[in-house]
Design a protein around this motif. Sequence first.
Motif: not given
Length: 409
Positions: A88-96, A209-221, A243-246
């Motif tokens: 639910r946290e993964i949204i497809f877009t056209r790009g960054t 590089m490996a990216v771990d959004v939970q380890a980073l505690d990133a709000d958005f990536y 955050l997304l839900a809101d």
Amino acid sequence: MAEIFDIEKIREQYPILQRTVSGKPLIYLDNAATSQVPRCVVEGIEQMYYTTKANVHRGVHTLSQEATDMVELTREKVRAFLNAASTREIIFTRGTTEAINLVAHSYGDRFVDGDEIILTVMEHHANIVPWQLLQRNKRLKIVVVPINQAGELDIAAYEALFSSRTRFVSVAHASNVLGTVNPVKQIIDIAHSHGVPVLVDGAQATAHMAVDVQALDADFYAFSAHKMYGPSGVGVLYGKEALLADMPPYQGGGEMIGNVSFEGTTFAELPFKFEAGTPDFVDIAAFSRTLDYLQMLGIENIAAHEQTLLEAATAGLQQIPGLTIYGTAAHKHSVLSFLVDGASSYDIGILLDKLGVAVRTGHHCAQPLMRRLGIEGTVRASFAVYNTMHEVEQFIAATARVAKMFARK
Ligand code: PMP
């Protein structure tokens, strides 16, 4: 030195690398702009067109269900790739770019006059202009983290930028000009200690590089598939579910609704609330093969190979009289920017092209950074898994030859 990979085997997967430019074998060093795509991914695109092309998410017929399953399989693979908690946290877009615009417009909806956003001086225009667009309707203040001489963010200055009005931080994981890999975990921790969420622009990171959004505690990536051996037209926005839900929808249309009437409309659940219209389902489906490919090679192996190339290229360029390297951070990924005395970046780029070497020139969509460096642009060489040490040697020799032409003038 022992090679990490059988590079020739890897290169066989990229027919484009066999072509010539100006009668010379192509040496493709513009990977930070876009990387090439291996056969397995192109075959994925072909297979979808030949066997499974049907619109997703609203069909009962077999093809539509298969296409939907393929898109949702990619979503699950992206979730695993980023170690996100839920699809639910993964949204497809056209790009960054679209991912950052989505957050700026949707999350930014809540900003009010006087609120402040922290960016850094090394941001790509994609992480500057969407925030500035919000200034059309609100008096928002954008404050900017400076860099030191090496091209590293000044973290003490960053901490000092927080005020009671700071509402958001948006920062590149890695610079597309300087190659600097920013300490995003530290940047996020500092922002969170002020109760401020952070978006990480991962456009230059996910291939290296490996990216771990939970380890980073990133709000958005945010990132783009086309820079990581994937198809064009696909990007990802990761956002914490709470955050997304809101957040209000960014675009309206089909796929993102619950129920529509002229009296009022309800919106679909996450992640579909943010995916209005038919997505680029063919390329999204094929992107799943990119993620398999990266897993097969191992992102750490890719990084180690690129680091070897970067170090050799840096050492080689340093020997060339009149050449200056921009970006000497302690922690760099595979981007190398430089200029030669007496020549513009375009002069160098055009001459290197005549020698078969594809590099990028100009401001690299980072004009504020260019202004900070006091230059118009740089020549940028950037490396990928399929580049070889032989290519690096050819690139150094070609650059030395070009630099000599300008030294004589
Ligand atoms: N951010 C950075 C750091 C980039 O390098 C790029 C691409 N050059 C972008 C954002 C924008 O990516 P895209 O054009 O794929 O949306």
